[in-house]
Design a protein around this motif. Structure first.
Motif, PDB file in Angstrom:
ATOM      1  N   PHE A  14       1.634   2.185   6.774  1.00 57.23           N
ATOM      2  CA  PHE A  14       0.926   2.198   5.495  1.00 57.23           C
ATOM      3  C   PHE A  14       0.650   3.632   5.061  1.00 57.23           C
ATOM      4  O   PHE A  14       0.790   3.977   3.886  1.00 57.23           O
ATOM      5  CB  PHE A  14      -0.378   1.406   5.591  1.00 57.23           C
ATOM      6  N   LYS A  15       0.260   4.479   6.018  1.00 53.97           N
ATOM      7  CA  LYS A  15       0.025   5.879   5.690  1.00 53.97           C
ATOM      8  C   LYS A  15       1.296   6.545   5.170  1.00 53.97           C
ATOM      9  O   LYS A  15       1.247   7.337   4.224  1.00 53.97           O
ATOM     10  CB  LYS A  15      -0.505   6.621   6.921  1.00 53.97           C
ATOM     11  N   GLU A  16       2.428   6.207   5.764  1.00 49.82           N
ATOM     12  CA  GLU A  16       3.699   6.752   5.292  1.00 49.82           C
ATOM     13  C   GLU A  16       4.015   6.242   3.892  1.00 49.82           C
ATOM     14  O   GLU A  16       4.489   6.993   3.035  1.00 49.82           O
ATOM     15  CB  GLU A  16       4.822   6.372   6.265  1.00 49.82           C
ATOM     16  N   PHE A  17       3.718   4.973   3.649  1.00 45.48           N
ATOM     17  CA  PHE A  17       3.933   4.377   2.332  1.00 45.48           C
ATOM     18  C   PHE A  17       3.077   5.082   1.278  1.00 45.48           C
ATOM     19  O   PHE A  17       3.549   5.393   0.180  1.00 45.48           O
ATOM     20  CB  PHE A  17       3.612   2.882   2.390  1.00 45.48           C
ATOM     21  N   ASN A  21       4.006   7.361  -2.059  1.00 50.23           N
ATOM     22  CA  ASN A  21       3.506   6.897  -3.353  1.00 50.23           C
ATOM     23  C   ASN A  21       2.084   7.416  -3.576  1.00 50.23           C
ATOM     24  O   ASN A  21       1.114   6.671  -3.436  1.00 50.23           O
ATOM     25  CB  ASN A  21       3.521   5.362  -3.400  1.00 50.23           C
ATOM     26  N   PRO A  22       1.939   8.687  -3.937  1.00 51.96           N
ATOM     27  CA  PRO A  22       0.607   9.301  -4.037  1.00 51.96           C
ATOM     28  C   PRO A  22      -0.277   8.685  -5.125  1.00 51.96           C
ATOM     29  O   PRO A  22      -1.488   8.884  -5.120  1.00 51.96           O
ATOM     30  CB  PRO A  22       0.899  10.768  -4.339  1.00 51.96           C
ATOM     31  N   GLN A  23       0.291   7.916  -6.030  1.00 53.97           N
ATOM     32  CA  GLN A  23      -0.525   7.264  -7.060  1.00 53.97           C
ATOM     33  C   GLN A  23      -1.527   6.291  -6.439  1.00 53.97           C
ATOM     34  O   GLN A  23      -2.579   6.031  -7.009  1.00 53.97           O
ATOM     35  CB  GLN A  23       0.377   6.512  -8.053  1.00 53.97           C
ATOM     36  N   ILE A  24      -1.197   5.760  -5.266  1.00 57.10           N
ATOM     37  CA  ILE A  24      -2.098   4.827  -4.585  1.00 57.10           C
ATOM     38  C   ILE A  24      -3.395   5.542  -4.200  1.00 57.10           C
ATOM     39  O   ILE A  24      -4.493   5.011  -4.398  1.00 57.10           O
ATOM     40  CB  ILE A  24      -1.417   4.210  -3.349  1.00 57.10           C
ATOM     41  N   ALA A  25      -3.269   6.765  -3.683  1.00 59.67           N
ATOM     42  CA  ALA A  25      -4.463   7.530  -3.305  1.00 59.67           C
ATOM     43  C   ALA A  25      -5.307   7.840  -4.539  1.00 59.67           C
ATOM     44  O   ALA A  25      -6.544   7.795  -4.477  1.00 59.67           O
ATOM     45  CB  ALA A  25      -4.058   8.822  -2.603  1.00 59.67           C
ATOM     46  N   LEU A  38      -6.088  -2.408  -0.474  1.00 63.93           N
ATOM     47  CA  LEU A  38      -4.697  -2.004  -0.645  1.00 63.93           C
ATOM     48  C   LEU A  38      -3.891  -2.233   0.633  1.00 63.93           C
ATOM     49  O   LEU A  38      -2.745  -2.674   0.578  1.00 63.93           O
ATOM     50  CB  LEU A  38      -4.625  -0.542  -1.083  1.00 63.93           C
ATOM     51  N   PHE A  39      -4.497  -1.922   1.781  1.00 64.17           N
ATOM     52  CA  PHE A  39      -3.793  -2.138   3.043  1.00 64.17           C
ATOM     53  C   PHE A  39      -3.486  -3.614   3.247  1.00 64.17           C
ATOM     54  O   PHE A  39      -2.376  -3.988   3.631  1.00 64.17           O
ATOM     55  CB  PHE A  39      -4.614  -1.612   4.228  1.00 64.17           C
ATOM     56  N   GLU A  40      -4.468  -4.483   2.976  1.00 65.30           N
ATOM     57  CA  GLU A  40      -4.252  -5.920   3.156  1.00 65.30           C
ATOM     58  C   GLU A  40      -3.153  -6.429   2.238  1.00 65.30           C
ATOM     59  O   GLU A  40      -2.295  -7.212   2.659  1.00 65.30           O
ATOM     60  CB  GLU A  40      -5.556  -6.684   2.909  1.00 65.30           C
ATOM     61  N   GLU A  41      -3.150  -5.964   0.988  1.00 65.58           N
ATOM     62  CA  GLU A  41      -2.093  -6.377   0.064  1.00 65.58           C
ATOM     63  C   GLU A  41      -0.735  -5.870   0.541  1.00 65.58           C
ATOM     64  O   GLU A  41       0.259  -6.578   0.489  1.00 65.58           O
ATOM     65  CB  GLU A  41      -2.385  -5.871  -1.344  1.00 65.58           C
ATOM     66  N   TRP A  42      -0.713  -4.618   0.985  1.00 62.53           N
ATOM     67  CA  TRP A  42       0.547  -4.045   1.477  1.00 62.53           C
ATOM     68  C   TRP A  42       1.038  -4.824   2.699  1.00 62.53           C
ATOM     69  O   TRP A  42       2.212  -5.124   2.822  1.00 62.53           O
ATOM     70  CB  TRP A  42       0.315  -2.581   1.840  1.00 62.53           C
ATOM     71  N   TYR A  43       0.129  -5.153   3.603  1.00 62.32           N
ATOM     72  CA  TYR A  43       0.491  -5.863   4.825  1.00 62.32           C
ATOM     73  C   TYR A  43       1.030  -7.254   4.508  1.00 62.32           C
ATOM     74  O   TYR A  43       1.996  -7.702   5.104  1.00 62.32           O
ATOM     75  CB  TYR A  43      -0.732  -5.950   5.744  1.00 62.32           C
ATOM     76  N   LEU A  44       0.383  -7.944   3.560  1.00 58.32           N
ATOM     77  CA  LEU A  44       0.793  -9.307   3.232  1.00 58.32           C
ATOM     78  C   LEU A  44       2.020  -9.349   2.332  1.00 58.32           C
ATOM     79  O   LEU A  44       2.912 -10.180   2.524  1.00 58.32           O
ATOM     80  CB  LEU A  44      -0.353 -10.063   2.557  1.00 58.32           C
ATOM     81  N   TRP A  52       3.566  -3.037  -6.331  1.00 54.35           N
ATOM     82  CA  TRP A  52       3.544  -1.594  -6.106  1.00 54.35           C
ATOM     83  C   TRP A  52       4.344  -0.815  -7.145  1.00 54.35           C
ATOM     84  O   TRP A  52       4.353   0.411  -7.116  1.00 54.35           O
ATOM     85  CB  TRP A  52       4.063  -1.277  -4.704  1.00 54.35           C
ATOM     86  N   ASP A  53       5.011  -1.516  -8.071  1.00 55.25           N
ATOM     87  CA  ASP A  53       5.835  -0.838  -9.067  1.00 55.25           C
ATOM     88  C   ASP A  53       5.021   0.135  -9.923  1.00 55.25           C
ATOM     89  O   ASP A  53       5.535   1.172 -10.342  1.00 55.25           O
ATOM     90  CB  ASP A  53       6.538  -1.860  -9.971  1.00 55.25           C
ATOM     91  N   ALA A  54       3.778  -0.176 -10.194  1.00 50.23           N
ATOM     92  CA  ALA A  54       2.948   0.697 -11.019  1.00 50.23           C
ATOM     93  C   ALA A  54       2.660   2.032 -10.330  1.00 50.23           C
ATOM     94  O   ALA A  54       2.371   3.018 -11.001  1.00 50.23           O
ATOM     95  CB  ALA A  54       1.623  -0.001 -11.335  1.00 50.23           C
ATOM     96  N   TYR A  55       2.748   2.083  -9.018  1.00 46.64           N
ATOM     97  CA  TYR A  55       2.428   3.298  -8.278  1.00 46.64           C
ATOM     98  C   TYR A  55       3.668   4.105  -7.880  1.00 46.64           C
ATOM     99  O   TYR A  55       3.547   5.200  -7.367  1.00 46.64           O
ATOM    100  CB  TYR A  55       1.653   2.938  -6.998  1.00 46.64           C
TER     101      TYR A  55
END
Length: 133
Positions: A14-17, A21-25, A38-44, A52-55
C-alpha cells in the motif's frame, strides 16, 4: 537496541501504491479521507479498481500475469504471517458460536414439538423419556 518492526507485506504494498499515486496522500492531508479507510478500500478493491482513477496520473495498465503474481505473493505472505495460536483461537470461537446457534435451534425445536419451556429445564437429561402407565 530496539528492533524496528517489519511492516506486513500488504501495508508495504500500500505504501508503494501511495508513492506511485501521491494524490492519495493529498486527499488524507486535506481531511477528505483517512489512511485506514483508504487502506481498507485498497485491500478489498485492489490497485486496478476504478475507484483509484481519480488519484492516478497517466499510468499504463499492468499485465494480467503480473497481477496474478502479486496476488499469489500477497496470499503466500499472509499465510507465512499467520500465528497458529491465533488461528486456533478463532476456530475455537467459531465452534462456540456454532454450538450456541445449535443450542438455540434445539430449544426452538423443543417448543414446536409441544413441550413447554419449563419442562425442558426441569426434566432429566435422558435420550428417551418413558412414562409408567
Amino acid at each position: 537496541m530496539e528492533k524496528k518492526k517489519k511492516l506486513h507485506p500488504s501495508v508495504q504494498k500500500f505504501k508503494e501504491f501511495v508513492a506511485l499515486n501521491p494524490q492519495i496522500a493529498k486527499e488524507v492531508k486535506s481531511g477528505n479521507a483517512t489512511w485506514q479507510d483508504l487502506f481498507e478500500e485498497w485491500y478489498l478493491l485492489g490497485e486496478e479498481d476504478t475507484r483509484w482513477d481519480a488519484y492516478r496520473g497517466e499510468r499504463k495498465e499492468q499485465p494480467v500475469v503480473e497481477n496474478k503474481k502479486d496476488w499469489m505473493s500477497q496470499v503466500m505472505g499472509a499465510i507465512k504471517n499467520l500465528d497458529p495460536d491465533q488461528v486456533q483461537g478463532q476456530i475455537s470461537n467459531l465452534s462456540q458460536a456454532i454450538s450456541a446457534v445449535q443450542s438455540v435451534l434445539t430449544q426452538f425445536q423443543g417448543k414446536g414439538s409441544g413441550g413447554a419451556p419449563g419442562q425442558m429445564k426441569n426434566s432429566p437429561q435422558h435420550p428417551f423419556s418413558f412414562r409408567k402407565d
